[in-house]
Design a protein around this motif. Structure first.
Motif, PDB file in Angstrom:
ATOM      1  N   LEU A  66       0.839  -1.051  -0.034  1.00  0.00           N
ATOM      2  CA  LEU A  66       0.127  -0.018   0.022  1.00  0.00           C
ATOM      3  C   LEU A  66       0.881   1.384   0.038  1.00  0.00           C
ATOM      4  O   LEU A  66       0.236   2.322  -0.279  1.00  0.00           O
ATOM      5  CB  LEU A  66      -1.101  -0.101   1.098  1.00  0.00           C
ATOM      6  N   HIS A  67       2.184   1.202   0.462  1.00  0.00           N
ATOM      7  CA  HIS A  67       2.997   2.451   0.257  1.00  0.00           C
ATOM      8  C   HIS A  67       3.199   2.780  -1.211  1.00  0.00           C
ATOM      9  O   HIS A  67       2.983   4.102  -1.553  1.00  0.00           O
ATOM     10  CB  HIS A  67       4.426   1.905   0.889  1.00  0.00           C
ATOM     11  N   ALA A  68       3.166   1.726  -2.143  1.00  0.00           N
ATOM     12  CA  ALA A  68       3.495   2.101  -3.528  1.00  0.00           C
ATOM     13  C   ALA A  68       2.051   2.846  -3.966  1.00  0.00           C
ATOM     14  O   ALA A  68       2.041   3.666  -4.895  1.00  0.00           O
ATOM     15  CB  ALA A  68       3.526   1.021  -4.322  1.00  0.00           C
ATOM     16  N   LEU A  69       0.806   2.384  -3.527  1.00  0.00           N
ATOM     17  CA  LEU A  69      -0.465   2.883  -3.893  1.00  0.00           C
ATOM     18  C   LEU A  69      -0.292   4.385  -3.460  1.00  0.00           C
ATOM     19  O   LEU A  69      -0.873   5.319  -4.515  1.00  0.00           O
ATOM     20  CB  LEU A  69      -1.518   2.521  -3.164  1.00  0.00           C
ATOM     21  N   PHE A  70      -0.097   4.872  -2.200  1.00  0.00           N
ATOM     22  CA  PHE A  70      -0.177   6.185  -1.876  1.00  0.00           C
ATOM     23  C   PHE A  70       1.294   6.998  -2.467  1.00  0.00           C
ATOM     24  O   PHE A  70       0.704   8.160  -2.946  1.00  0.00           O
ATOM     25  CB  PHE A  70      -0.032   6.196  -0.360  1.00  0.00           C
ATOM     26  N   GLU A  98      -7.003 -20.737   1.728  1.00  0.00           N
ATOM     27  CA  GLU A  98      -7.553 -20.197   0.199  1.00  0.00           C
ATOM     28  C   GLU A  98      -8.500 -19.023   0.461  1.00  0.00           C
ATOM     29  O   GLU A  98      -8.499 -18.196  -0.503  1.00  0.00           O
ATOM     30  CB  GLU A  98      -8.190 -21.171  -0.167  1.00  0.00           C
ATOM     31  N   ASN A  99      -9.150 -18.937   1.493  1.00  0.00           N
ATOM     32  CA  ASN A  99     -10.217 -17.705   1.599  1.00  0.00           C
ATOM     33  C   ASN A  99      -9.705 -16.824   2.639  1.00  0.00           C
ATOM     34  O   ASN A  99     -10.617 -15.877   3.099  1.00  0.00           O
ATOM     35  CB  ASN A  99     -11.640 -18.383   1.955  1.00  0.00           C
ATOM     36  N   LEU A 100      -8.493 -16.552   2.736  1.00  0.00           N
ATOM     37  CA  LEU A 100      -8.025 -15.524   3.382  1.00  0.00           C
ATOM     38  C   LEU A 100      -6.838 -14.818   2.846  1.00  0.00           C
ATOM     39  O   LEU A 100      -5.935 -15.470   2.358  1.00  0.00           O
ATOM     40  CB  LEU A 100      -7.358 -15.855   4.903  1.00  0.00           C
ATOM     41  N   HIS A 101      -7.032 -13.448   2.381  1.00  0.00           N
ATOM     42  CA  HIS A 101      -6.159 -12.699   1.571  1.00  0.00           C
ATOM     43  C   HIS A 101      -5.635 -11.613   2.323  1.00  0.00           C
ATOM     44  O   HIS A 101      -6.250 -11.178   3.383  1.00  0.00           O
ATOM     45  CB  HIS A 101      -6.794 -12.193   0.322  1.00  0.00           C
ATOM     46  N   VAL A 102      -4.666 -10.841   2.037  1.00  0.00           N
ATOM     47  CA  VAL A 102      -4.026  -9.873   2.644  1.00  0.00           C
ATOM     48  C   VAL A 102      -3.361  -8.942   1.487  1.00  0.00           C
ATOM     49  O   VAL A 102      -3.207  -9.210   0.723  1.00  0.00           O
ATOM     50  CB  VAL A 102      -3.015 -10.045   3.689  1.00  0.00           C
ATOM     51  N   LEU A 103      -3.787  -7.463   1.943  1.00  0.00           N
ATOM     52  CA  LEU A 103      -3.283  -6.266   1.408  1.00  0.00           C
ATOM     53  C   LEU A 103      -2.020  -5.783   2.117  1.00  0.00           C
ATOM     54  O   LEU A 103      -2.401  -5.160   3.118  1.00  0.00           O
ATOM     55  CB  LEU A 103      -4.370  -5.426   0.924  1.00  0.00           C
ATOM     56  N   PRO A 104      -0.787  -6.024   1.640  1.00  0.00           N
ATOM     57  CA  PRO A 104       0.287  -5.772   2.512  1.00  0.00           C
ATOM     58  C   PRO A 104       0.532  -4.220   2.735  1.00  0.00           C
ATOM     59  O   PRO A 104       0.438  -3.293   1.929  1.00  0.00           O
ATOM     60  CB  PRO A 104       1.483  -6.383   1.894  1.00  0.00           C
ATOM     61  N   SER A 105       1.057  -3.937   3.876  1.00  0.00           N
ATOM     62  CA  SER A 105       1.545  -2.542   4.476  1.00  0.00           C
ATOM     63  C   SER A 105       3.253  -2.452   4.029  1.00  0.00           C
ATOM     64  O   SER A 105       3.641  -3.398   3.488  1.00  0.00           O
ATOM     65  CB  SER A 105       1.410  -2.178   5.722  1.00  0.00           C
ATOM     66  N   SER A 106       3.801  -1.677   4.551  1.00  0.00           N
ATOM     67  CA  SER A 106       5.270  -1.397   4.266  1.00  0.00           C
ATOM     68  C   SER A 106       5.837  -0.292   5.117  1.00  0.00           C
ATOM     69  O   SER A 106       5.136   0.679   5.619  1.00  0.00           O
ATOM     70  CB  SER A 106       5.629  -1.046   2.838  1.00  0.00           C
ATOM     71  N   LEU A 107       7.140  -0.608   5.769  1.00  0.00           N
ATOM     72  CA  LEU A 107       7.650  -0.004   6.704  1.00  0.00           C
ATOM     73  C   LEU A 107       8.049   1.570   5.919  1.00  0.00           C
ATOM     74  O   LEU A 107       8.279   2.413   6.558  1.00  0.00           O
ATOM     75  CB  LEU A 107       8.960  -0.534   7.012  1.00  0.00           C
ATOM     76  N   ASP A 108       7.889   1.489   4.895  1.00  0.00           N
ATOM     77  CA  ASP A 108       8.411   2.636   3.833  1.00  0.00           C
ATOM     78  C   ASP A 108       7.219   3.879   3.837  1.00  0.00           C
ATOM     79  O   ASP A 108       7.391   5.011   3.488  1.00  0.00           O
ATOM     80  CB  ASP A 108       8.538   2.453   2.563  1.00  0.00           C
ATOM     81  N   PHE A 109       6.177   3.426   4.478  1.00  0.00           N
ATOM     82  CA  PHE A 109       4.801   4.309   4.846  1.00  0.00           C
ATOM     83  C   PHE A 109       5.552   5.477   5.356  1.00  0.00           C
ATOM     84  O   PHE A 109       5.103   6.591   5.360  1.00  0.00           O
ATOM     85  CB  PHE A 109       3.994   3.737   5.425  1.00  0.00           C
ATOM     86  N   LEU A 153      -5.227   8.921  14.016  1.00  0.00           N
ATOM     87  CA  LEU A 153      -6.429   9.333  13.231  1.00  0.00           C
ATOM     88  C   LEU A 153      -5.938  10.237  11.942  1.00  0.00           C
ATOM     89  O   LEU A 153      -6.768  10.983  11.529  1.00  0.00           O
ATOM     90  CB  LEU A 153      -7.129  10.138  14.179  1.00  0.00           C
ATOM     91  N   GLY A 154      -4.805   9.950  11.333  1.00  0.00           N
ATOM     92  CA  GLY A 154      -4.212  10.929  10.188  1.00  0.00           C
ATOM     93  C   GLY A 154      -4.836  10.286   8.996  1.00  0.00           C
ATOM     94  O   GLY A 154      -5.710   9.435   8.920  1.00  0.00           O
ATOM     95  N   ILE A 155      -4.248  10.800   7.645  1.00  0.00           N
ATOM     96  CA  ILE A 155      -4.804  10.422   6.476  1.00  0.00           C
ATOM     97  C   ILE A 155      -5.049   8.970   6.316  1.00  0.00           C
ATOM     98  O   ILE A 155      -6.209   8.390   5.451  1.00  0.00           O
ATOM     99  CB  ILE A 155      -3.855  11.189   5.417  1.00  0.00           C
ATOM    100  N   VAL A 156      -4.015   8.212   6.236  1.00  0.00           N
ATOM    101  CA  VAL A 156      -3.991   6.843   6.300  1.00  0.00           C
ATOM    102  C   VAL A 156      -5.089   5.945   7.063  1.00  0.00           C
ATOM    103  O   VAL A 156      -5.955   5.287   6.215  1.00  0.00           O
ATOM    104  CB  VAL A 156      -2.849   6.204   6.599  1.00  0.00           C
ATOM    105  N   THR A 157      -5.271   6.259   8.324  1.00  0.00           N
ATOM    106  CA  THR A 157      -6.420   5.864   9.269  1.00  0.00           C
ATOM    107  C   THR A 157      -7.691   6.064   8.584  1.00  0.00           C
ATOM    108  O   THR A 157      -8.697   5.636   8.133  1.00  0.00           O
ATOM    109  CB  THR A 157      -6.445   6.426  10.547  1.00  0.00           C
ATOM    110  N   GLN A 158      -7.981   7.531   7.796  1.00  0.00           N
ATOM    111  CA  GLN A 158      -9.107   8.158   7.541  1.00  0.00           C
ATOM    112  C   GLN A 158      -9.335   7.144   6.087  1.00  0.00           C
ATOM    113  O   GLN A 158     -10.615   7.067   5.935  1.00  0.00           O
ATOM    114  CB  GLN A 158      -8.982   9.542   7.170  1.00  0.00           C
ATOM    115  N   ASN A 159      -8.465   6.848   5.370  1.00  0.00           N
ATOM    116  CA  ASN A 159      -8.691   6.002   4.246  1.00  0.00           C
ATOM    117  C   ASN A 159      -9.380   4.798   4.546  1.00  0.00           C
ATOM    118  O   ASN A 159     -10.211   4.171   3.984  1.00  0.00           O
ATOM    119  CB  ASN A 159      -7.341   5.775   3.509  1.00  0.00           C
ATOM    120  N   GLY A 160      -8.822   4.220   5.563  1.00  0.00           N
ATOM    121  CA  GLY A 160      -9.471   2.733   6.256  1.00  0.00           C
ATOM    122  C   GLY A 160     -10.738   3.053   6.725  1.00  0.00           C
ATOM    123  O   GLY A 160     -11.878   2.476   6.096  1.00  0.00           O
ATOM    124  N   LEU A 161     -11.211   4.175   7.313  1.00  0.00           N
ATOM    125  CA  LEU A 161     -12.586   4.610   7.861  1.00  0.00           C
ATOM    126  C   LEU A 161     -13.485   5.109   6.722  1.00  0.00           C
ATOM    127  O   LEU A 161     -14.737   4.447   6.790  1.00  0.00           O
ATOM    128  CB  LEU A 161     -12.572   5.663   8.673  1.00  0.00           C
TER     129      LEU A 161
END
Length: 289
Positions: A66-70, A98-109, A153-161
């Motif tokens: 997700l770092h790359a996305l932002f 099979e039915n559990l997926h993850v969208l990874p984060s990054s320390l580079d955030f 509660l910054g921009i990243v958290t607001q994206n989740g909300l």
């Protein structure tokens, strides 16, 4: 209908990631739900717990986090691809579920935190719409989406909300860990004023790292229960996740030969397995697809 739940606390070390990962695995295994974990926390703990450090490092290098996305939205580049970034067959249970997926984060955030406010200048979208635009066509593939949010509660958290129907607050039942709960509630109410598609509602508070022998824990729970009675909180979950040595082991990916949830969370006097089983069942009674 897909149910999206953000897991939030302003204080770190309250069991947020452990609860996110465990509930995701229990939903996938014991309830056969299709689950996506979105890791927005720069600490990447949910990511590493579900895919391991080696796989994370490879994906981080290939711009599949997700770092790359932002960063794309800040720099006006096009490196992130959603289809390639979702990790399928996550978890070390049975070699991957099979039915559990993850969208990874990054320390580079951490490197781009201060630049996120500039997204609207290059991408011409609101900074809190980045994640929504990226995942909206994928959410219907899942029954439940759990979002591990950073301790702010910054921009990243607001994206989740912004894509959530609910938010859940895990907390150690002590003064410092519960101190920020009113601020979270107030900030989310303010965010709801600009959120499109319905407000995000407080699902409740979950006591984690709980010790029944500690008076301040029990006194804090009594105070939280009183807030439920007065209408200040909608719910205090009946399940209390204990402080257990097994919890740290359960988030360590590089353990082979784990085939059952009881193997992963059981075998301890604290009954961590039973607690997460109960917590997941309780959550399902409140949030039904």
């Amino acid at each position: 209908m897909t149910q999206v739940i953000s897991i939030i606390n302003l204080k770190g070390g309250v069991g947020k990631t452990t609860i996110t990962v465990a509930v995701a695995e229990f939903l996938a295994v014991e309830h056969q739900k299709r689950v996506l974990v979105i890791d927005l926390d720069p600490q990447t703990n949910s990511t590493v717990a579900l895919i391991g450090e080696e796989e994370w490092a490879k994906r981080n290098q290939n711009s599949q986090t997700l770092h790359a996305l932002f960063k794309d939205h800040i720099d006006d580049t096009y490196t992130f691809e959603m289809e390639k970034s979702i990790v399928r067959k996550a978890s070390n249970l049975r070699g991957g579920l099979e039915n559990l997926h993850v969208l990874p984060s990054s320390l580079d955030f951490v490197k781009i935190q201060d630049r996120l406010i500039n997204i609207w200048q290059t991408a011409l979208i609101r900074p809190y719409d980045v994640l929504k635009n990226a995942v909206k066509s994928h959410l219907d593939d899942y029954d439940y989406v759990l979002i591990d949010c950073p301790p702010n509660l910054g921009i990243v958290t607001q994206n989740g909300l912004n894509i959530s129907h609910w938010y859940l607050i895990p907390t150690i039942p002590d003064h410092l860990s519960t101190y920020g709960i009113p601020q979270i509630i107030s900030s989310v109410k303010n965010f709801n004023r600009k959120k499109e598609g319905g407000e995000v509602k407080l699902l409740g508070v979950v006591a984690s790292l709980y010790r029944s022998s500690v008076n301040r824990h029990n006194n804090t729970l009594d105070r939280l229960a009183a807030k439920v009675q007065s209408g200040e909180l909608p719910r205090l979950f009946e399940t209390r996740v204990p402080l257990a040595s097994k919890a740290a082991d359960a988030t360590y990916y590089d353990v082979n030969g784990i085939n059952t949830l009881k193997q992963k969370y059981g075998n301890s006097t604290e009954n961590l397995y039973g607690s997460f089983q109960s917590l997941t069942e309780e959550l399902l009674t409140y949030v039904q697809i």
